[in-house]
Each structure stands twice: as C-alpha cells, then as structure tokens.
Design an enzyme around this catalytic site. Structure first.
Site, PDB file in Angstrom:
ATOM      1  N   TYR A 173       0.853  -1.143   0.157  1.00 35.91           N
ATOM      2  CA  TYR A 173       0.186   0.079   0.033  1.00 35.91           C
ATOM      3  C   TYR A 173       0.897   1.226   0.051  1.00 35.91           C
ATOM      4  O   TYR A 173       1.874   1.196   0.459  1.00 35.91           O
ATOM      5  CB  TYR A 173      -0.877   0.060   1.189  1.00 35.91           C
ATOM      6  N   TRP A 187      -4.895   1.703   2.846  1.00 40.74           N
ATOM      7  CA  TRP A 187      -5.339   0.529   2.221  1.00 40.74           C
ATOM      8  C   TRP A 187      -6.799   0.633   2.090  1.00 40.74           C
ATOM      9  O   TRP A 187      -7.497   1.011   2.790  1.00 40.74           O
ATOM     10  CB  TRP A 187      -5.111  -0.671   3.322  1.00 40.74           C
ATOM     11  N   GLU A 233       1.024 -15.324   1.445  1.00 42.83           N
ATOM     12  CA  GLU A 233       2.004 -14.803   0.822  1.00 42.83           C
ATOM     13  C   GLU A 233       3.557 -15.289   0.646  1.00 42.83           C
ATOM     14  O   GLU A 233       3.989 -15.310  -0.218  1.00 42.83           O
ATOM     15  CB  GLU A 233       2.187 -13.396   0.627  1.00 42.83           C
ATOM     16  N   ASP A 282      -1.542   9.171  -9.041  1.00 41.77           N
ATOM     17  CA  ASP A 282      -1.863   7.736  -8.961  1.00 41.77           C
ATOM     18  C   ASP A 282      -1.431   6.973 -10.353  1.00 41.77           C
ATOM     19  O   ASP A 282      -1.383   7.689 -11.358  1.00 41.77           O
ATOM     20  CB  ASP A 282      -2.946   7.134  -8.221  1.00 41.77           C
TER      21      ASP A 282
END
Length: 483
Positions: A173, A187, A233, A282
């Site tokens: 994030y 997040w 993960e 972004d």
C-alpha cells in the site's frame, strides 16, 4: 533461481549492464520522477541514485521496469514460465470456483516449496533505532508529482495479522510520510489488511504493523499478488523462489519480517485514529483526493548497515508497475482457467491500469457463451473490478490490440452484443459517479451463431484468408522479388 536479497539482484542487473548508477545529487522532489518516467518510456535500465538530496541512503528504482527484468526478478526467462509451471502441477485435477482456486494454489505451493523459516538474527536488524531516534526523513521518499500531499514511501511490504484468527497478511500500500515518526496507511476497502484493522477497531484494540522495504524480488512481488485471503503470501513467495523465505521476529510488535529486508518500520495503529492522506498522483494518471486513512506511529526502525531504499514511481502509464501487473496476468492465467475453463487467454492492457479493461478469448460452444464468461469474470476476485470486458474468439491473439480492435469494431451489433451492469469498481476510479461502484460494459466480439439471433442468409461470413500454397510459394521466392 532465488535471489538472496535485493543487493544480489541489483548486482546481477549491473553485471548484465541493466542497471545505471547515478552519482550526481538528484532531488527526490519531482526530479527523480521526471528522470524515471523518461527512462521507463525508453525501456531503459534500473537506476541507483547514489546521492539523493536529503538522505544518506542510495535509492533503487525502476528495478522491475521491463518485462525482462521482471522475469529475471522471479528467476525465469519468460513470465509465462511460472504460469506454465503452475498449470503443469494442477493439470491432473481442475477444481472449479473460488474454493477450488484456494485448494489448488495451496496444493501447488505445498508440492514445490517450503514454508518460511524463522531465524534468530537477521541483517535487517543490524541497526536498531527506537523512540525519538526514529527518523523517517532519513529515507529518500519520493515527492513524485507537483500536487502530491508530500513524500510517499512506496513499495513498502505491510505486515498485519487478523486479531481473532492470527492469519498473516502481506500487502503493498502507498505510505505517506506525515512526519518523522508517522506514516499514512492507504489500504482500500477491498484489501485484507483493511479487514484486519476493522476487526481490531471493533474490538477496541491497537493493531500491530510492520513495514519492510527492499526485500528480495520474489517477496516484493508476492506482496502485490492478488491471492485469496487464506493463502499465505510467504508460502507463495517460497514457491516462486524455490527456497524457504527466512523471517525474523520484530523487536517491538508480534510480527515477523523478511530477515534480508533493507529497512523495517514497526509500530501500532490506534483504534479510531485517522489523518488526512493525499492528494497522490496515482497509476490512473490522475490525482486521488484527500481522504482520511489510519496513521501508523513508528516506534522502532531497524535496518541493515548501509541500506538501499527501494521505491517506485506511479503515474500515467507506462510506469514501473506495468511489468509487475503483466507478471500477475501471466502467472495467474492457469488459476483463472480453473474458475472459467473456457478461457483460452486474457490480457489486461497497461493503458487500462489492469482493472479498467480485460480482453479475453474463449472457446465458444453455445449461444451467449461470451455473456456467461463476462458474468464469471465479474465474480472472480479482483477481476470483479473490471469496467470493460471484450470477449473474442479463440483464434484471436488478445495481446495484439490491432487484431482485438478489428474484432471489437467489426464483429459487434451494439443493439444486441453489449451487456451493461453495475458493480464494484476500484477505490481509485475517478470516473464512477459514486465511489466504489459504477457502470460496467461487456462487448461480445465473437462470431455470432444462428441460435443467438443472427439469421442473415449464409450465416456468419467467412474471413478473408490467403491460400496457404500461395503464401508458401511467395515465402520461398521472397528474395527473387527484390523487396
């Protein structure tokens, strides 16, 4: 092959002459972005800024900026090799649905990798700073775009645990540096760490968080991978690298982090606390607005001796996150096929920032088969955020956008072949009239069947294709033509 750490991979890139050291001072405010953007668009090398202004740490960037480097980061020649490896493991049995996806991915990881291994000491804790000694301004955070709310510490690997189940999550994030000891946690509502935080707040508890920077490439990629919530993960990272990931207990929070990380931040989120976060330029190419997000108070900062800070610039495509998204597309194709077996291939165009458009080819077998696939995609994990789905026949190369456009422009009667609906969209989507949800379109660009209502004489027309014998004869004689 597995890279021991970030430095090992950077050394490999330098040996291949795919890394450029920049020894002159460079300003992390705007100047780094302008340099990196130009290099990315020329498919240029990874960069190591050795003297970023205001920091004593080198800054590594554009490390994953080409598909070739992204593949090398994961130890393969082609990104498709990993998907092919997964497909080979899963071929004997093909579970269907999300539960089948979880079971199959867990089985694949257990067959070929080992769980992470705990170690007692680690390079990432060679230097330990606590309390007032913590200084986030030592990190060369990049102020990427003129209207950004400040410097952001991108590519940080955020670790949390579910307060009730203890399940670990590793996510990636953006992190806004608010001051010397505080970072904003952007997040989004679809993210697992956000769910962990919501449970902690409901219980009135603080949530421990650890953020690692500069991990080995497989671990860094795994943090960005759209795995189901119950797939670890680090198990996936072990599968990618073919070796166990070494992890060490944090100094002040009940979490573990990669032993070979360059830098680690440890701290707590207080229930109910929010700070304004943003604006931020972004990956959509637009600024996202200021919104309230949790703020992490950093109590401990650990690092290697002479650490390297790795970060990334995002913005209007192309940028470094493009090859990372392409890796996800290729690696997860076999798993998408498990949920939707008629899919032949798919492409998530970088210009669509990987969730605005999904091009998919199918083995069409029955009327309205394309519409069935559209609905399935809109129910498949993060693919559910796709705003535009274009479905083509199996003989169309979904990666050839000219071919796709020819089909989508010519094979569609827009009175019959469009499917419109409303559903969830990405948190960052600026075009939706309401945040988090908006309109979606599916385009059926396949050949139409009489049973779908295509009743013109002779049926769907035959495409123009040159005679194979003539093509071969021209190929043999090509030099004779002097062309």
């Amino acid at each position: 092959m597995a890279w021991a750490d970030l430095r090992a991979f950077l050394a490999h890139l330098e040996r291949r002459r795919d890394l450029r050291r920049v020894s002159v001072p460079v300003d992390p405010r705007l100047e780094v972005t302008e340099i990196v953007t130009r290099v990315v668009r020329e498919h240029g090398p990874a960069l190591l800024f050795e003297a970023p202004l205001g920091s004593d740490m080198p800054l590594a960037i554009n490390v994953f900026g080409t598909e070739a480097r992204m593949a090398a980061a994961l130890g393969v020649e082609r990104l498709d090799e990993i998907g092919e490896r997964i497909a080979a493991l899963l071929r004997p049995e093909l579970p269907v649905g999300l539960s089948g996806l979880r079971d199959a991915l867990g089985k694949a990881a257990s067959l070929t990798s080992l769980p992470p291994r705990r170690v007692r000491t680690a390079p990432c804790q060679d230097v330990v700073l606590e309390g007032s000694d913590v200084d986030l301004f030592r990190l060369p955070g990049v102020h990427a775009w003129p209207s950004d709310g400040g410097a952001f510490l991108n590519l940080g690997l955020t670790h949390t645990r579910h307060p009730e189940t203890g399940a670990r999550n590793l996510g990636m994030y953006r992190l806004q540096r608010h001051d010397a000891r505080t970072v904003g946690m952007h997040w989004q509502i679809h993210k697992d760490s956000n769910a962990h935080h919501a449970v902690a707040e409901r219980r009135g508890e603080r949530l421990p968080v650890a953020i690692a920077f500069g991990c080995d490439p497989a671990v860094t990629y795994a943090a960005s991978a759209p795995l189901p919530a119950d797939i670890d993960e680090y198990l996936f990272a072990g599968y990618l690298r073919g070796e166990r990931v070494e992890m060490v207990d944090c100094r002040s929070v009940p979490l573990r982090v990669p032993a070979n990380a360059q830098i680690v931040l440890e701290g707590w989120l207080e229930p109910g606390e929010r700070l304004p976060e943003g604006p931020f330029g972004d990956h959509t190419g637009f600024y996202t607005p200021v919104e309230p997000f949790p703020a992490l108070h950093v109590d401990v900062m650990t690092m290697q001796r002479d650490p390297v800070f790795q970060t990334i610039v995002v913005g209007r495509p192309p940028q470094e996150d493009g090859p990372m998204g392409k890796a996800t597309e290729r690696i997860f194709l076999p798993l998408i096929r498990m949920m939707i077996p008629e899919i032949v291939d798919y492409d998530l165009p970088e210009a669509g920032v990987f969730h605005n458009c999904c091009i998919v080819s199918i083995d069409k077998r029955y009327p309205k088969h394309a519409q069935k696939v559209m609905h399935a995609i809109w129910g498949a994990g993060l693919l559910s955020l796709s705003k535009l789905i274009v479905v083509v026949d199996a003989d169309c190369d979904v990666h050839d956008y000219h071919e796709v456009a020819w089909r989508a422009f010519g094979n569609v009667d827009y009175a019959h072949d469009l499917l419109t609906t409303i559903g969830p969209v990405d948190h960052l989507d600026h075009a939706s009239y309401e945040q988090f949800w908006g309109g979606k379109v599916g385009v059926d660009a396949t050949r139409k069947l009489p049973t779908e209502g295509y009743r013109r004489d002779g049926g769907w027309p035959e495409e123009i294709v040159m005679d194979a014998a003539v093509r071969d004869r021209v190929t043999r004689r090509w030099k004779e033509y002097g062309l």
